[in-house]
Design a protein around this motif. Sequence first.
Motif, PDB file in Angstrom:
ATOM      1  N   GLU A  27      -1.524   3.390  -7.579  1.00 38.42           N
ATOM      2  CA  GLU A  27      -1.016   3.411  -6.199  1.00 38.42           C
ATOM      3  C   GLU A  27      -2.187   3.123  -5.267  1.00 38.42           C
ATOM      4  O   GLU A  27      -3.117   3.919  -5.161  1.00 38.42           O
ATOM      5  CB  GLU A  27      -0.392   4.768  -5.859  1.00 38.42           C
ATOM      6  CG  GLU A  27       0.173   4.831  -4.445  1.00 38.42           C
ATOM      7  CD  GLU A  27       0.786   6.173  -4.115  1.00 38.42           C
ATOM      8  OE1 GLU A  27       0.954   6.471  -2.915  1.00 38.42           O
ATOM      9  OE2 GLU A  27       1.103   6.941  -5.059  1.00 38.42           O
ATOM     10  N   ALA A  28      -2.155   1.973  -4.637  1.00 43.63           N
ATOM     11  CA  ALA A  28      -3.230   1.569  -3.735  1.00 43.63           C
ATOM     12  C   ALA A  28      -3.198   2.422  -2.473  1.00 43.63           C
ATOM     13  O   ALA A  28      -2.129   2.759  -1.963  1.00 43.63           O
ATOM     14  CB  ALA A  28      -3.101   0.095  -3.381  1.00 43.63           C
ATOM     15  N   THR A  29      -4.377   2.761  -1.979  1.00 43.71           N
ATOM     16  CA  THR A  29      -4.473   3.640  -0.816  1.00 43.71           C
ATOM     17  C   THR A  29      -4.843   2.929   0.477  1.00 43.71           C
ATOM     18  O   THR A  29      -4.769   3.526   1.541  1.00 43.71           O
ATOM     19  CB  THR A  29      -5.517   4.744  -1.077  1.00 43.71           C
ATOM     20  OG1 THR A  29      -6.765   4.128  -1.443  1.00 43.71           O
ATOM     21  CG2 THR A  29      -5.058   5.665  -2.192  1.00 43.71           C
TER      22      THR A  29
ATOM     23  N   VAL B 233       0.844  -1.189   0.000  1.00 41.98           N
ATOM     24  CA  VAL B 233       0.000   0.000   0.000  1.00 41.98           C
ATOM     25  C   VAL B 233       0.882   1.242   0.000  1.00 41.98           C
ATOM     26  O   VAL B 233       1.986   1.245   0.547  1.00 41.98           O
ATOM     27  CB  VAL B 233      -0.938  -0.008   1.230  1.00 41.98           C
ATOM     28  CG1 VAL B 233      -0.153   0.161   2.523  1.00 41.98           C
ATOM     29  CG2 VAL B 233      -2.011   1.064   1.113  1.00 41.98           C
ATOM     30  N   GLY B 234       0.403   2.294  -0.654  1.00 42.04           N
ATOM     31  CA  GLY B 234       1.103   3.574  -0.625  1.00 42.04           C
ATOM     32  C   GLY B 234       2.345   3.649  -1.475  1.00 42.04           C
ATOM     33  O   GLY B 234       3.146   4.572  -1.312  1.00 42.04           O
TER      34      GLY B 234
ATOM     35  N   LEU C 194      -1.127  -5.103   0.637  1.00 41.92           N
ATOM     36  CA  LEU C 194      -0.628  -5.353   1.984  1.00 41.92           C
ATOM     37  C   LEU C 194       0.045  -4.106   2.537  1.00 41.92           C
ATOM     38  O   LEU C 194       0.499  -3.230   1.788  1.00 41.92           O
ATOM     39  CB  LEU C 194       0.389  -6.504   1.969  1.00 41.92           C
ATOM     40  CG  LEU C 194      -0.081  -7.837   1.366  1.00 41.92           C
ATOM     41  CD1 LEU C 194       1.094  -8.793   1.234  1.00 41.92           C
ATOM     42  CD2 LEU C 194      -1.181  -8.448   2.207  1.00 41.92           C
ATOM     43  N   THR C 195       0.131  -4.031   3.854  1.00 45.16           N
ATOM     44  CA  THR C 195       0.930  -2.981   4.470  1.00 45.16           C
ATOM     45  C   THR C 195       2.395  -3.226   4.108  1.00 45.16           C
ATOM     46  O   THR C 195       2.779  -4.352   3.766  1.00 45.16           O
ATOM     47  CB  THR C 195       0.768  -2.985   5.989  1.00 45.16           C
ATOM     48  OG1 THR C 195       1.266  -4.238   6.506  1.00 45.16           O
ATOM     49  CG2 THR C 195      -0.697  -2.823   6.388  1.00 45.16           C
TER      50      THR C 195
ATOM     51  N   TYR D 217       3.961  -6.815   3.339  1.00 42.52           N
ATOM     52  CA  TYR D 217       4.482  -7.111   2.005  1.00 42.52           C
ATOM     53  C   TYR D 217       5.905  -7.660   2.090  1.00 42.52           C
ATOM     54  O   TYR D 217       6.245  -8.618   1.383  1.00 42.52           O
ATOM     55  CB  TYR D 217       4.451  -5.851   1.140  1.00 42.52           C
ATOM     56  CG  TYR D 217       4.979  -6.061  -0.254  1.00 42.52           C
ATOM     57  CD1 TYR D 217       4.267  -6.806  -1.190  1.00 42.52           C
ATOM     58  CD2 TYR D 217       6.214  -5.525  -0.638  1.00 42.52           C
ATOM     59  CE1 TYR D 217       4.752  -7.014  -2.473  1.00 42.52           C
ATOM     60  CE2 TYR D 217       6.710  -5.724  -1.918  1.00 42.52           C
ATOM     61  CZ  TYR D 217       5.977  -6.472  -2.829  1.00 42.52           C
ATOM     62  OH  TYR D 217       6.471  -6.673  -4.088  1.00 42.52           O
ATOM     63  N   GLU D 218       6.740  -7.054   2.928  1.00 44.83           N
ATOM     64  CA  GLU D 218       8.099  -7.561   3.091  1.00 44.83           C
ATOM     65  C   GLU D 218       8.080  -8.975   3.653  1.00 44.83           C
ATOM     66  O   GLU D 218       8.897  -9.818   3.259  1.00 44.83           O
ATOM     67  CB  GLU D 218       8.896  -6.628   4.009  1.00 44.83           C
ATOM     68  CG  GLU D 218       9.184  -5.259   3.401  1.00 44.83           C
ATOM     69  CD  GLU D 218       9.999  -5.350   2.126  1.00 44.83           C
ATOM     70  OE1 GLU D 218      10.862  -6.242   2.040  1.00 44.83           O
ATOM     71  OE2 GLU D 218       9.766  -4.530   1.216  1.00 44.83           O
TER      72      GLU D 218
END
Length: 316
Positions: free
Chosen positions: A168-170, A129-130, A197-198, A202-203
């Motif tokens: 870009e997902a919010t 996200v972002g 995912l945050t 995501y990581e």
Amino acid sequence: MLSDLPLFPEQASTGAARVDALFMFLLAVSVFFAMLIFSLVLYFAVKYRRRSEAEQPRPILGDVRLELLWTVIPLGLTMIMFVWGANLYFTMASPPADAMEIAVVGKQWMWKFQHPEGQREINELHIPVGRPVKLTMASEDVIHSFFVPAFRVKMDVVPGQYTATWFEATRPGTFHLFCAQYCGTAHAGMGGRVVVLTPTAYETWLSGGATGESPVAAGARLFQQLGCATCHRADGPGSGPSLVGLFGQTVRLHSGETVRADEAYIRESVLYPTAKIVAGYQPIMPTFQGLISEEGLLQLIAYIRSLGGGKTGTPS
């Protein structure tokens, strides 16, 4: 309940609200003028109806002010639509320079994704996200169309060329992915989902999944396997031009024309090497058509991009 049925998909990207705002403006203008015209037609039909066979209508003289009014107002509205729409189009067609790049291949009847780190997915795309995400897309067979309603993103995926889109997902969530172009008997089943995912999640997903070769590493391997390094030597003197620093540069051709070394040019040079001959070199490169897949081409492009470039110039 009808109240539970949404009129529009949820907004989950930075561009979704802007697309909806333009759509609502177009809808409002269309509804207003449709109602205005219908009302005037009904009013004039009643007011100026013929009341007897002997009735003769009075001649109507033109009014310059009225002519100007119904010319200037529609012109102004259409110019607002044009400028607003063009601005939105160019924004959505120009991914940020720091966008994360993901390779996408459409195939009957699935979507295949490869992340920069090497992770591969089918019909499912995980993104943070972002963070802007750029998709470079190709088709192995027919025309497909990548469509995520919640992001207001739709882009055709055309065989024989590359197309790109970005978003870009919010907010985190799972969003539907469709093919919006009829592509064969199982077109309705060519769907998937985008999982946002945050950054931390995501990581974790990246580190937890099976990691294959990155596109750059796979492209470097193909570059050696296909014998490209024999002619396109890094030190320059070879049967073909050096590819170091090539990507994004302006290439001078044998015909005197110039072309930018982008994804489309590299793809064409691999599959149709005699289409655009670089100045100072002979047309001796063989075609690799049928020997390399669309995924392989995207990997080769990733490798050549990794060799540097981006500045305008003429490669030696």
